[in-house]
Write a protein that holds these residues in place. Structure first.
Motif, short mmCIF file in Angstrom:
data_model
loop_
_atom_site.label_atom_id
_atom_site.label_comp_id
_atom_site.label_asym_id
_atom_site.label_seq_id
_atom_site.Cartn_x
_atom_site.Cartn_y
_atom_site.Cartn_z
N ALA A 83 0.83 -1.20 0.00
CA ALA A 83 0.00 0.00 0.00
C ALA A 83 0.87 1.25 0.00
CB ALA A 83 -0.91 0.01 1.22
N LEU A 84 0.70 2.07 -1.01
CA LEU A 84 1.35 3.38 -1.12
C LEU A 84 2.87 3.32 -0.92
CD1 LEU A 84 -1.29 5.23 1.07
CD2 LEU A 84 -1.32 4.96 -1.40
N PRO A 85 3.59 2.46 -1.67
CA PRO A 85 5.03 2.32 -1.46
C PRO A 85 5.84 3.53 -1.94
CG PRO A 85 4.37 1.02 -3.33
CD PRO A 85 3.11 1.57 -2.72
N ASP A 86 5.39 4.16 -3.02
CA ASP A 86 6.08 5.35 -3.53
C ASP A 86 5.05 6.22 -4.25
OD1 ASP A 86 5.91 4.55 -6.38
OD2 ASP A 86 7.44 3.08 -5.87
N ALA A 87 5.47 7.40 -4.65
CA ALA A 87 4.53 8.37 -5.23
C ALA A 87 3.91 7.88 -6.53
CB ALA A 87 5.24 9.70 -5.46
N GLU A 88 4.68 7.23 -7.37
CA GLU A 88 4.16 6.76 -8.66
C GLU A 88 3.10 5.67 -8.47
OE1 GLU A 88 5.78 4.61 -12.72
OE2 GLU A 88 7.19 5.73 -11.48
N VAL A 89 3.41 4.69 -7.64
CA VAL A 89 2.46 3.60 -7.40
C VAL A 89 1.24 4.14 -6.65
CG1 VAL A 89 2.12 1.41 -6.19
CG2 VAL A 89 4.22 1.81 -7.46
N ALA A 90 1.45 5.03 -5.69
CA ALA A 90 0.34 5.62 -4.94
C ALA A 90 -0.59 6.39 -5.87
CB ALA A 90 0.87 6.53 -3.84
N SER A 91 -0.05 7.10 -6.83
CA SER A 91 -0.88 7.82 -7.80
C SER A 91 -1.77 6.84 -8.57
CB SER A 91 -0.02 8.60 -8.79
OG SER A 91 0.63 9.66 -8.14
N ALA A 92 -1.22 5.69 -8.95
CA ALA A 92 -2.00 4.69 -9.66
C ALA A 92 -3.03 4.03 -8.74
CB ALA A 92 -1.08 3.63 -10.25
N GLN A 93 -2.64 3.73 -7.50
CA GLN A 93 -3.55 3.07 -6.58
C GLN A 93 -4.74 3.96 -6.21
OE1 GLN A 93 -0.74 2.08 -3.43
NE2 GLN A 93 -0.64 -0.05 -4.12
N LEU A 94 -4.52 5.26 -6.13
CA LEU A 94 -5.57 6.19 -5.70
C LEU A 94 -6.19 6.97 -6.86
CD1 LEU A 94 -3.86 7.56 -2.46
CD2 LEU A 94 -5.55 5.73 -2.66
N ILE A 99 0.43 12.32 -7.09
CA ILE A 99 0.84 12.37 -5.68
C ILE A 99 2.35 12.55 -5.65
CG2 ILE A 99 1.02 10.99 -3.58
CD1 ILE A 99 -1.65 9.70 -4.48
N THR A 100 2.82 13.39 -4.75
CA THR A 100 4.26 13.60 -4.60
C THR A 100 4.77 12.81 -3.40
OG1 THR A 100 4.03 15.52 -3.16
CG2 THR A 100 4.01 15.93 -5.54
N THR A 101 6.07 12.70 -3.30
CA THR A 101 6.69 12.01 -2.18
C THR A 101 6.33 12.69 -0.86
OG1 THR A 101 8.49 11.35 -3.64
CG2 THR A 101 8.89 11.20 -1.28
N ALA A 102 6.19 14.01 -0.87
CA ALA A 102 5.83 14.75 0.35
C ALA A 102 4.43 14.39 0.85
CB ALA A 102 5.93 16.25 0.09
N ASP A 103 3.56 13.91 -0.04
CA ASP A 103 2.19 13.55 0.34
C ASP A 103 2.08 12.17 0.98
OD1 ASP A 103 1.21 15.93 -0.86
OD2 ASP A 103 1.10 14.92 -2.82
N LEU A 104 3.08 11.33 0.82
CA LEU A 104 2.96 9.93 1.21
C LEU A 104 2.73 9.70 2.70
CD1 LEU A 104 5.56 8.20 -1.13
CD2 LEU A 104 3.06 8.09 -1.24
N ASP A 105 3.40 10.43 3.57
CA ASP A 105 3.23 10.20 5.01
C ASP A 105 1.78 10.42 5.44
OD1 ASP A 105 5.85 9.43 5.45
OD2 ASP A 105 6.52 11.44 6.03
N LEU A 123 -3.71 8.25 6.60
CA LEU A 123 -5.11 8.19 6.22
C LEU A 123 -5.50 6.76 5.84
CD1 LEU A 123 -7.70 9.79 5.84
CD2 LEU A 123 -7.01 10.18 3.48
N HIS A 124 -4.63 6.07 5.15
CA HIS A 124 -4.88 4.67 4.80
C HIS A 124 -5.10 3.85 6.07
CE1 HIS A 124 -3.08 0.56 4.21
NE2 HIS A 124 -4.10 0.53 3.37
N ARG A 125 -4.23 4.03 7.05
CA ARG A 125 -4.35 3.29 8.32
C ARG A 125 -5.65 3.64 9.04
NH1 ARG A 125 -3.04 -1.37 9.78
NH2 ARG A 125 -4.11 -1.56 11.71
#
Length: 172
Positions: free
Chosen positions: A29-40, A48-54, A59-61
């Motif tokens: 789940a949400l390993p990096d910005a590129e994959v997170a953009s695809a997942q969401l 999604i940027t790397t700064a958004d991941l935390d 929020l995912h949790r």
């Protein structure tokens, strides 16, 4: 209307066994910005940027915990979702619809996590908790929202869980 964002976040990272696959696989789940953009991509506009991941991981949790609590018949902890949604602000705007003035709220979200948290607040407010369930197939742990009138849906999807459960019952 099913709680799309809640289900997407709650099921993100859970093992799935797509039709035709021999074994279940779990995508992180949400390993990096590129994959997170695809997942969401279904619930968020824009990358999604790397700064958004935390914040998105928090929020995912929180969505996972809230969905599990609701599926178990318990009250969810609203604090984490509210904290992330607090950054969103709205301003009233006057529009004219068929010659009649109408007020609407225009939302400003400083981050993707704030936008998604605000959407979760709306979805959690509108859902019927008794309709949020785990798939009845023991090998599957995905959550779904039962939209049937009779509230008798048992599987998250007919393919593969519905037909696999019936096939297994037939073989016994």
């Amino acid at each position: 209307m099913p709680p799309t964002a809640l289900l997407l976040l709650a099921n993100l990272g859970r093992p799935r066994r797509p039709a035709g696959a021999r074994a279940a696989r779990a995508e992180p789940a949400l390993p990096d910005a590129e994959v997170a953009s695809a997942q969401l991509a279904d619930v968020l506009d824009g990358p999604i940027t790397t700064a958004d991941l935390d914040d998105l991981r928090r929020l995912h949790r929180a969505a996972f915990d809230a969905a599990e609590a609701l599926a178990a018949g318990a009250a969810p902890d609203c604090g984490p979702i509210n904290a992330l949604a607090a950054a969103s602000t709205a301003r009233p705007e006057l529009t004219v619809d068929q010659g009649v003035p109408r007020r609407r709220l225009v939302w400003v979200d400083p981050s993707p996590a704030a936008a998604l948290a605000r959407r979760l607040v709306d979805e959690l407010d509108a859902l019927e908790p008794a309709r949020l369930r785990h798939c009845a197939r023991p090998e599957c742990d995905l959550l779904f929202y039962d939209t049937t009138r009779s509230r008798t849906r048992r599987w998250h999807a007919e393919d593969p869980c519905g037909w696999r459960a019936r096939q297994q019952a037939h073989r016994m």
